[in-house]
Design an enzyme around this catalytic site. Structure first.
Site, PDB file in Angstrom:
ATOM      1  CG  PHE B 218      -1.871   1.213   1.164  1.00 38.15           C
ATOM      2  CD1 PHE B 218      -3.140   1.074   0.622  1.00 38.15           C
ATOM      3  CD2 PHE B 218      -1.484   2.480   1.597  1.00 38.15           C
ATOM      4  CE1 PHE B 218      -4.005   2.156   0.518  1.00 38.15           C
ATOM      5  CE2 PHE B 218      -2.340   3.570   1.494  1.00 38.15           C
ATOM      6  CZ  PHE B 218      -3.607   3.400   0.958  1.00 38.15           C
ATOM      7  CG  ASP B 327       5.506   4.086   1.698  1.00 40.03           C
ATOM      8  OD1 ASP B 327       5.442   4.752   2.759  1.00 40.03           O
ATOM      9  OD2 ASP B 327       4.531   3.942   0.943  1.00 40.03           O
ATOM     10  CE  LYS B 358      -0.617   6.055   7.555  1.00 36.76           C
ATOM     11  NZ  LYS B 358      -1.984   5.911   8.023  1.00 36.76           N
ATOM     12  CB  THR B 382       0.356  25.918  -4.402  1.00 38.10           C
ATOM     13  OG1 THR B 382      -0.094  26.052  -5.748  1.00 38.10           O
ATOM     14  CG2 THR B 382       0.088  27.224  -3.658  1.00 38.10           C
TER      15      THR B 382
END
Lengths: 501, 501
Positions: B218, B327, B358, B382
């Site tokens: 994931f 990750d 997280k 941005t």
């Protein structure tokens, strides 16, 4: 002066007053005008080249850990106020760019600062929940009272996100999910083959569907959003993409009133290509599930299309069973004089999806009820927005309403556009094609080089502006940008043009 | 009790004390133990079914505007404290799930609340800049002192982002950009064909490169990240994807010490497939630019792989000229007892990229210096992060250091894992395969149905846990989860298992 300010309690009174005063041209009168943010500087003040020595030092130190080629200056956000950005070298800039159009009330608006004195709000900033699983007690109310309160007409479903790219990515997914549901038939379950094939990225579960976008468009930089972005090669080069259809966006001749027939023909030509691309991609086995478009192409050069173009585009989308997504990430939240730019277009019916971010403080998208995913966890992630940002958004919307800022935008925008149009008359070899809505305005320069030169000279005169596309200077002031700020901007711009002539 | 608490000023003293006390089993002694967050509830307290009537009402009201199928309850974040989540119906839950592992210090930690009393911090929350263009005066210092201060060893470049998906998406782009630079040769400019073809999503400018991921992985839900996610079909179905290679992730037999040879063979089999996929995709004309992997597959079921697996994977990546991205969105920030889970693996050299989000409060990624993009605006958007979140992160890291929380994690984790292992001995027909590092732990249930039943029963006993994969219950407590919290959890879990037997 205090007495004068005190008599000007309403924005309308202030506007009438400032309009009256500004008939008498000349900067000496500006100090009489009341700013919407108390204590704002009276005007720009330049102390050194930008970036100055302190900014340069900080750029050097930051360069150790990341590419800083895009950094213009380091700002002192403690000292910045209202429409004025103060940098670490003490330069005071009138900001008509506002952090790439993302600061609706400028800097340190007292109402926003006051929100963080409230202990419930402070707790909201500290306890960011997984909104899809454990939303906070007041989340439902906030969604209804804040975000749905400014929803585009006819769009009754809403999903919050963190930023513009994520909003578009999840809106694209929402469109694909909806399109497949229509194809499959309501209440028909996924097949085992679909369930298994999607897990290894293959059709039919991961279908060969496409999304149509436009040349010159900008919708973000994550891989899905980037596949629909076509403004500058440096954003896209070396990144794998999807073979999705790309239609021409109208290129108008200005002034619009002198080129009505040519521009109508341009609309027609582009719309024919849109129709052709539906056929072409259907034949390729890549049905077009939706069209994504900005109401004004922003990064791509402030390219406008007519209300009639958008009306016909929506009709073509409907005819082909595709959704129409209007990306209001840059245009949404008031700068065009309406909350959403597409309100200017008189569409036959609401667009299917409208995405937002920037001035709205957090990302997200509104959809027609029919597009709301029917199963949980299809449009989902850990945070799904940020209640702290909704507190700020509520503050922003409260000020917009109380101060009638959409009307301030219209008045200041009219003055700015009038000024820009005068410049293109006075300096036709330098600037042309002044355009836009509200204060969401742009003017083209004769060349890219000249544009960069003018933006640089404006900065030396105390104006923070920004370019877009090949030759445009774009104006993206805050919603608290008033007529006296417009006067300062136009005055400095004219000085630059005179010195460049 | 006040006297006892006062003598236990250091976490170590508190831990020793609590360890001593808890030899005497039974809940009556728990109140003697000092919590790291003053005023925390003494234990769970259940007043009604969850969701209770108030949560149900709010779900109904929110359902009008969005799918709420994933909502478990509405929380009262003003009343929640430390490890305890309080819902709107007054239920007090010991939270071992912590907003999908995103609350490092639990709820309303006094140090975090105190940060918003500082006027500079308040201004930072209100003035979110476009960090790539106008960073604030203290941004460079914050990057060095906060984020680089906990950088994985050997990773000297850093880019902040807003969330985990954006972090992975931009890390993927960084890998593709680096890979093409190596292919093209240093300092060689883009060709005109590359510049033009990328604008219409075609090679060579938008190259046919791929990124390898693992079954069960994931990495997020935006289109690029989703192409590397393979945990549940409902995340992926109906969304177009990329044809990228997917390798098998090891499936181990537990207890590990009883299945050493089988698990080594499993590693070998999976790594052979990784090598084969490099060849297969090169032949397809889709060179593998990088490999993305979680140190522990989280959403996919808390699937672990051995340090040797990761060491060999890195060697294969290097041999093939591909980058290795670890990750750490869910594992990073301390829950495994180290700041980064891959520190447990003794890799030959640092990984090329490490992504986070997280517990780190904002997203981002560290890279080796060589992967830092050489041109501006290639990895850009941005906001590019959020200085307000860095203020919170700094507060989190200060507390981790001051309270020695990584050691608290290790001590509590040891106790939890020991308890889980006892349960799989005592209830072998119900639970098995207890595993994990620190408090980042999981145990499998005999079936999906049983897992859901146990998670539901735990909630009725006042424990907020969560499932992952097909049959796992995952533990994701905050870093302030102490041994006395572990005792409460284990006590309630045992009651549930006894009642389920």
């Amino acid at each position: 002066m205090a007495n004068i300010s005190n008599t000007l309690r309403t924005p309308l009174a202030r506007m009438k007053f400032s309009a009256r005063k500004l008939v008498i041209s000349g900067m000496q009168h500006l100090r009489l005008i009341s700013s919407l943010v108390q204590g704002e500087p009276k005007g720009p003040e330049i102390k050194c080249d930008i970036p100055g020595p302190k900014s340069k030092q900080l750029i050097t130190e930051l360069s150790v850990i990341q590419n800083t080629g895009s950094v213009q200056l380091f700002a002192d956000y403690d000292k910045s106020l209202g429409n004025y950005l103060v940098d670490v070298d003490g330069n005071v800039l009138l900001d008509v760019y506002t952090q790439i159009s993302s600061m609706p009330l400028g800097y340190n608006h007292p109402h926003l600062l006051s929100l963080l004195k409230d202990s419930h709000n402070v707790k909201t900033f500290v306890n960011r929940p997984a909104l899809g699983v454990f939303p906070g007690a007041d989340w439902t109310t906030k969604m209804h009272d804040v975000l749905m309160n400014v929803a585009p007409q006819g769009l009754s479903a809403l999903q919050t996100m963190m930023c513009g790219s994520c909003s578009n990515e999840n809106a694209y997914k929402t469109i694909f999910i909806w399109y497949r549901r229509v194809q499959r038939g309501e209440n028909i379950d996924f097949t085992r083959v679909e369930q298994e094939s999607c897990m290894v990225n293959q059709p039919p579960g991961a279908p060969d569907l496409s999304l149509m976008s436009f040349h010159g468009a900008f919708h973000g930089r994550t891989l899905g959003a980037l596949a629909t972005t076509h403004s500058k090669y440096i954003h896209k080069i070396d990144v794998p993409s999807f073979d999705w259809p790309i239609a021409p966006f109208p290129k108008y001749k200005y002034p619009l009133e002198n080129h009505v027939q040519e521009n109508q023909a341009e609309d027609k030509k582009c719309l024919e290509q849109v129709e052709d691309l539906f056929q072409k991609y259907e034949k390729k086995g890549k049905n077009v599930a939706g069209i994504v478009i900005e109401p004004i192409q922003s990064e791509g050069g402030d390219n406008e299309a007519s209300p009639e173009f958008f009306q016909n585009l929506q009709r073509i989308a409907k005819k082909n069973g595709a959704a129409l997504l209007i990306d209001e990430v840059q245009t949404g939240g008031g700068p065009t004089g309406k909350m959403w730019c597409h309100e200017h277009f008189n569409l036959d019916s609401p667009p299917d999806v409208v995405t937002f971010s920037k001035k709205m403080q957090l990302g997200g998208f509104y959809t027609r009820d029919e597009l709301k995913p029917q199963q949980a966890y299809r449009v989902f992630n850990t945070w799904m927005g940020d209640p702290g940002k909704v507190i700020l958004l509520q503050g922003v919307l409260d000020v917009i309403k109380k101060e009638n800022l959409l009307s301030v935008v219209q008045t200041s925008g009219d003055k700015l556009l009038k000024g820009l149009k005068e410049f293109q008359q006075e300096f036709p070899s330098l600037v042309n094609s002044a355009r836009g809505r509200g204060t969401f305005l742009a003017i083209n320069c004769a060349s890219s080089q000249l544009r960069d030169e003018i933006v640089g000279k404006l900065k030396k005169k105390g104006i923070q502006s920004g370019g877009c596309g090949e030759v445009a200077i774009r104006l993206r002031p805050a919603l608290i940008f008033q007529e006296h700020h417009a006067d300062i901007f136009l005055d400095r711009f004219r000085q630059v043009l005179l010195a460049t002539k």
